[in-house]
Design a protein around this motif. Structure first.
Motif, PDB file in Angstrom:
ATOM      1  N   ILE A  46     -56.980 -54.454  22.102  1.00 45.38           N
ATOM      2  CA  ILE A  46     -57.376 -53.480  23.115  1.00 45.38           C
ATOM      3  C   ILE A  46     -57.795 -52.174  22.441  1.00 45.38           C
ATOM      4  O   ILE A  46     -57.045 -51.596  21.652  1.00 45.38           O
ATOM      5  N   THR A  47     -58.996 -51.714  22.727  1.00 45.65           N
ATOM      6  CA  THR A  47     -59.521 -50.475  22.140  1.00 45.65           C
ATOM      7  C   THR A  47     -59.666 -49.360  23.164  1.00 45.65           C
ATOM      8  O   THR A  47     -59.791 -48.189  22.788  1.00 45.65           O
ATOM      9  N   ALA A  48     -59.697 -49.697  24.434  1.00 46.29           N
ATOM     10  CA  ALA A  48     -59.858 -48.690  25.473  1.00 46.29           C
ATOM     11  C   ALA A  48     -59.344 -49.250  26.794  1.00 46.29           C
ATOM     12  O   ALA A  48     -59.378 -50.458  27.015  1.00 46.29           O
ATOM     13  N   PHE A  49     -58.853 -48.377  27.637  1.00 48.80           N
ATOM     14  CA  PHE A  49     -58.509 -48.764  28.997  1.00 48.80           C
ATOM     15  C   PHE A  49     -59.784 -48.738  29.835  1.00 48.80           C
ATOM     16  O   PHE A  49     -60.657 -47.887  29.624  1.00 48.80           O
ATOM     17  N   VAL A  50     -59.879 -49.648  30.797  1.00 49.13           N
ATOM     18  CA  VAL A  50     -61.075 -49.765  31.630  1.00 49.13           C
ATOM     19  C   VAL A  50     -60.664 -49.871  33.092  1.00 49.13           C
ATOM     20  O   VAL A  50     -59.717 -50.592  33.437  1.00 49.13           O
ATOM     21  N   ALA A  51     -61.370 -49.145  33.948  1.00 44.93           N
ATOM     22  CA  ALA A  51     -61.136 -49.234  35.393  1.00 44.93           C
ATOM     23  C   ALA A  51     -62.452 -48.982  36.116  1.00 44.93           C
ATOM     24  O   ALA A  51     -63.435 -48.547  35.522  1.00 44.93           O
TER      25      ALA A  51
END
Length: 238
Positions: free
Chosen positions: A155-160
């Motif tokens: 995981i490199t970034a949170f996404v929403a």
């Protein structure tokens, strides 16, 4: 215009997320955005698609579907009549969005499939699927680390994601079905926790909109996505 729950134009719908709702999946959650409810499960397989063999890359993909009575009237299962173009478009969007938060090289040898099943639909099913799907994906990656199959998280970034629109001249955040069906402009935004854009889907339903109005919608979406990602991090990182 009075919104459901008397929320303001820049307010999200009531949000709840329950994790680990499926004992078999490596990652799972039930996300409820207002009256939209989506079950998200992530399944990790120790294999990759044939076109990725020996490339040093893993893969993340998604499937999306609506249960027969997710809406006001029952619809036949797509397994009976074949997938619609809408379903295919949405699941490709979910897959693209989730891959934006993953280092596929760090997932080498594994494919994670995220299933998003809409239990109840009241607008924003694709955006809820992305936000909940990321949580299921994150939990699946954590499971692979705990079981010693991965040494570090990919995981490199949170996404929403969230929907926005202009209704009777008023920019609004997180539209329910009634609002979406009357919007003069509606759009979906997908972003990372660094504020980077992953995808923009915008349509003028009744009248063309200006660059300034687009910027207003972007600011509104960024506010909402920031709140969604804060919720994700609170659940996943404590």
């Amino acid at each position: 215009m009075i919104r459901t729950n008397n929320r303001s134009a820049d307010a999200l719908r009531p949000l709840s997320i329950e994790t680990n709702v499926n004992k078999y999946a490596e990652g799972s959650c039930l996300i409820c955005c207002g009256d939209t409810k989506v079950l998200c499960t992530a399944s990790a397989e120790e294999k990759v698609p044939g076109w990725l063999k020996n490339t040093g890359s893993g893969w993340v993909t998604a499937e999306y579907g609506m249960l027969p009575r997710a809406t006001g009237q029952r619809v036949d299962r797509e397994a009976k009549k074949g997938q619609s173009g809408r379903t295919q478009e949405i699941q490709r969007l979910i897959g693209r969005a989730l891959r934006a938060g993953v280092d596929l090289k760090a997932l080498d040898g594994f494919c994670i499939k995220v299933d998003c099943d809409v239990i109840q639909a009241d607008g924003g099913t694709r955006t809820a699927s992305i936000t909940g799907g990321f949580i299921a994906l994150y939990l699946a990656c954590h499971h692979l680390i705990q079981t010693g199959k991965l040494t570090k998280s990919p995981i490199t970034a949170f996404v929403a994601a969230v929907s926005v629109g202009i209704i009777h001249g008023i920019p609004m955040l997180d539209l329910d079905y009634k609002e979406d069906s009357t919007a003069g402009v509606d759009a979906n935004f997908v972003m990372t926790d660094a504020g980077k854009l992953v995808e923009i889907q915008g349509t003028a339903e009744h009248q063309a909109f200006s660059r300034d109005e687009l910027n207003t919608l972007l600011d509104l979406a960024q506010k909402g996505i920031g709140e969604l990602i804060a919720k994700q991090k609170n659940i996943l990182e404590g």
